[in-house]
Design an enzyme around this catalytic site. Structure first.
Site, PDB file in Angstrom:
ATOM      1  N   ASP A  14      60.631 -16.349   4.797  1.00 16.22           N
ATOM      2  CA  ASP A  14      59.903 -15.192   5.337  1.00 16.22           C
ATOM      3  C   ASP A  14      59.758 -15.367   6.848  1.00 16.22           C
ATOM      4  O   ASP A  14      59.332 -16.422   7.332  1.00 16.22           O
ATOM      5  CB  ASP A  14      58.525 -15.116   4.666  1.00 16.22           C
ATOM      6  CG  ASP A  14      57.744 -13.879   5.092  1.00 16.22           C
ATOM      7  OD1 ASP A  14      57.772 -12.889   4.348  1.00 16.22           O
ATOM      8  OD2 ASP A  14      57.104 -13.918   6.156  1.00 16.22           O
ATOM      9  N   ASP A 108      62.282  -8.747   5.972  1.00 19.09           N
ATOM     10  CA  ASP A 108      62.074 -10.059   6.594  1.00 19.09           C
ATOM     11  C   ASP A 108      61.961 -11.223   5.613  1.00 19.09           C
ATOM     12  O   ASP A 108      61.595 -12.322   5.999  1.00 19.09           O
ATOM     13  CB  ASP A 108      60.853 -10.021   7.526  1.00 19.09           C
ATOM     14  CG  ASP A 108      59.543 -10.261   6.807  1.00 19.09           C
ATOM     15  OD1 ASP A 108      59.378  -9.776   5.679  1.00 19.09           O
ATOM     16  OD2 ASP A 108      58.687 -10.948   7.393  1.00 19.09           O
ATOM     17  N   GLU A 109      62.274 -10.983   4.330  1.00 17.77           N
ATOM     18  CA  GLU A 109      62.157 -12.108   3.401  1.00 17.77           C
ATOM     19  C   GLU A 109      63.136 -12.016   2.250  1.00 17.77           C
ATOM     20  O   GLU A 109      63.578 -10.929   1.880  1.00 17.77           O
ATOM     21  CB  GLU A 109      60.739 -12.224   2.861  1.00 17.77           C
ATOM     22  CG  GLU A 109      60.297 -11.054   2.032  1.00 17.77           C
ATOM     23  CD  GLU A 109      58.805 -11.117   1.709  1.00 17.77           C
ATOM     24  OE1 GLU A 109      58.428 -11.879   0.820  1.00 17.77           O
ATOM     25  OE2 GLU A 109      58.047 -10.381   2.362  1.00 17.77           O
TER      26      GLU A 109
HETATM   27  N1  DCP Z   1      54.729  -4.359   7.696  1.00 16.78           N
HETATM   28  C1  DCP Z   1      54.308  -3.047   7.796  1.00 16.78           C
HETATM   29  N2  DCP Z   1      53.154  -2.650   7.177  1.00 16.78           N
HETATM   30  C2  DCP Z   1      52.396  -3.527   6.476  1.00 16.78           C
HETATM   31  C3  DCP Z   1      52.809  -4.854   6.355  1.00 16.78           C
HETATM   32  C4  DCP Z   1      54.002  -5.241   6.987  1.00 16.78           C
HETATM   33  O1  DCP Z   1      55.008  -2.248   8.425  1.00 16.78           O
HETATM   34  N3  DCP Z   1      51.265  -3.124   5.913  1.00 16.78           N
HETATM   35  C5  DCP Z   1      55.970  -4.785   8.398  1.00 16.78           C
HETATM   36  C6  DCP Z   1      55.635  -5.420   9.701  1.00 16.78           C
HETATM   37  C7  DCP Z   1      55.823  -6.892   9.497  1.00 16.78           C
HETATM   38  C8  DCP Z   1      56.903  -6.928   8.434  1.00 16.78           C
HETATM   39  O2  DCP Z   1      56.689  -5.747   7.654  1.00 16.78           O
HETATM   40  O3  DCP Z   1      56.212  -7.571  10.676  1.00 16.78           O
HETATM   41  C9  DCP Z   1      56.811  -8.154   7.563  1.00 16.78           C
HETATM   42  O4  DCP Z   1      55.564  -8.195   6.881  1.00 16.78           O
HETATM   43  P1  DCP Z   1      54.838  -9.554   6.528  1.00 16.78           P
HETATM   44  O5  DCP Z   1      53.810  -9.243   5.522  1.00 16.78           O
HETATM   45  O6  DCP Z   1      55.851 -10.569   6.188  1.00 16.78           O
HETATM   46  O7  DCP Z   1      54.064  -9.959   7.854  1.00 16.78           O
HETATM   47  P2  DCP Z   1      54.585 -10.547   9.212  1.00 16.78           P
HETATM   48  O8  DCP Z   1      56.017 -10.949   9.159  1.00 16.78           O
HETATM   49  O9  DCP Z   1      54.236  -9.581  10.307  1.00 16.78           O
HETATM   50  O10 DCP Z   1      53.659 -11.822   9.388  1.00 16.78           O
HETATM   51  P3  DCP Z   1      53.687 -13.253   8.649  1.00 16.78           P
HETATM   52  O11 DCP Z   1      53.993 -14.239   9.735  1.00 16.78           O
HETATM   53  O12 DCP Z   1      52.329 -13.431   8.098  1.00 16.78           O
HETATM   54  O13 DCP Z   1      54.754 -13.189   7.594  1.00 16.78           O
HETATM   55 CA    CA Z   2      56.805 -12.212   7.447  1.00 18.26          CA
HETATM   56 CA    CA Z   3      57.367 -10.538   4.465  1.00 21.52          CA
END
Ligand code: DCP
Ligand code: CA
Ligand code: CA
Length: 360
Positions: A14, A108-109
């Site tokens: 991720d 992203d994962e």
């Molecule tokens: N995303 C979004 N709306 C949400 C959650 C996420 O548009 N409610 C998008 C933005 C994030 C991406 O999806 O960058 C990936 O979500 P993640 O939950 O994996 O969170 P992040 O990658 O931002 O942070 P982390 O480092 O905790 O994985």
């Molecule tokens: Ca992420």
């Molecule tokens: Ca994710």
């Protein structure tokens, strides 16, 4: 009841603060600053927050107004989905160098089944390290990874040493890892279920384990069975690659493991039969034929060959499967056999044929 399978090696990868990290990479002036992708100080919701912004309590899904209140210096950035998709496909290309068994969960994962992998490396932890390093060098971003015997534990573990870290839960650690895990961290247990669990006196994995299957089914319906199993380290869901959806397959798990190729051939005829029916029904034919073998220790092997023409006929399927079956000795007794056809004529149909008009 399902059985525990401790022989698989699953990695969950991720990306860290995905959208926000991409923006900070592409716009150096945003690095080290609290930023929010999506929303604005007046309206909308935050999609992603940089780690600098998270210190102030800025998170995905909170309103822009609230985010600005938490962090007055917050910088709002417009999302660029095409750019995120581009990076997503770059990381998937890296994953596919390690295994074809890649199941993306979102941009992203992804889950990777590396039990058998293209590098012939038996250490999933070292592979995860290598993959993360390659993402950093070739894409410029950090990722975190969880490594374990099933998707459920790997997914939870990838959060454990985030950002830019990884966590391996070895087969003999799975049970104790889950026992001390707060129930809200169980993947699939959302806010509502967490509340319900608390009311039933379930706060940790150990609490969950003390409940009977009947109890869990009574309170959580079908999910009860899922909770009952996962807390015991039982989660046999396969890594389903999106490549497999481009194929038609039929397979069979046997009651008794097979060790003779003669018996296997007999079973494969039945499987070819149902595959042919399925192909006929959808009017599909394919060029690549794959024999899937799952051994009694749960490891999996595939053998394929690509023909210069499309086939859909049982006789031709059997002929080619036979060749794949005898190509190499079985390394163990077999619990599952499957045949699939890919490289389908349906993909070809999508190609647009342009009719040219010649001037005479
Ligand atoms: N995303 C979004 N709306 C949400 C959650 C996420 O548009 N409610 C998008 C933005 C994030 C991406 O999806 O960058 C990936 O979500 P993640 O939950 O994996 O969170 P992040 O990658 O931002 O942070 P982390 O480092 O905790 O994985
Ligand atoms: Ca992420
Ligand atoms: Ca994710």
């Amino acid at each position: 009841m399902s059985e525990t399978n401790l022989n698989r090696k699953i990695i969950h990868i991720d990306m860290d603060a995905f959208f926000a990290s991409v923006e900070q990479m592409d716009h150096p002036e945003l690095r080290g600053k609290p930023i929010a992708v999506g929303g604005s100080e007046n309206r909308g919701v935050v999609a992603a927050a940089s780690y600098e912004a998270r210190k102030f309590g800025v998170r995905s899904a909170i309103s822009g107004v609230l985010a600005k209140k938490y962090c007055p210096d917050l910088i709002f950035v417009h999302p660029r989905f095409d750019r995120y998709k581009e990076i997503s496909s770059k990381i998937r290309t890296i994953f596919n160098e390690y295994t074809d068994l890649v199941e993306p969960l979102s941009l992203d994962e992804a889950y990777l089944d590396v039990t058998i992998n293209k590098k012939g490396n038996p250490s999933a932890s070292l592979l995860a390290q290598e993959i993360r390093l390659r993402i950093l060098n070739e894409v410029g971003l950090t990722a975190s990874a969880g490594i374990s015997v099933n998707k459920f534990v790997a997914k939870i573990a990838s959060d454990y040493n985030k950002p830019n870290g990884q966590k391996t839960v070895n087969p003999d650690e799975v049970i104790s890892f889950l026992e001390v895990l707060p129930i809200r961290k169980f993947y699939g247990v959302g806010k509502v279920t967490t509340e319900k669990m608390y009311q039933l006196g379930i706060f940790t994995g150990l609490d969950l384990k003390s409940k009977s299957l009947e109890f869990l089914e009574k309170h959580f319906g079908k999910s009860g069975n899922f909770y009952f199993n996962v807390v015991r380290g039982i989660h046999n869901s396969e890594v389903k690659s999106d490549r497999i959806t481009k194929s038609v397959a039929a397979e069979h798990t046997f009651d008794v493991n097979l060790s003779s190729e003669i018996f296997m051939m007999e079973k494969l005829e039945h499987i070819a039969n149902s595959l042919e029916k399925r192909l006929r029904k959808h009017r599909i034919a394919g060029k690549t034929i794959t024999l899937k073998i799952k051994y009694s220790d749960f490891t999996q092997q595939t053998r394929s060959k690509t023909l210069p023409y499309f086939i859909a006929d049982k006789v031709l399927i059997i002929e080619n499967v036979k060749e794949l079956l005898f190509q190499e000795r079985m390394k163990d007794s077999v619990r599952l056999l499957g045949i699939s056809l890919s490289n389908l004529n349906t993909e070809v149909k999508k190609t647009v044929v342009v009719q040219l008009k010649f001037a005479f």
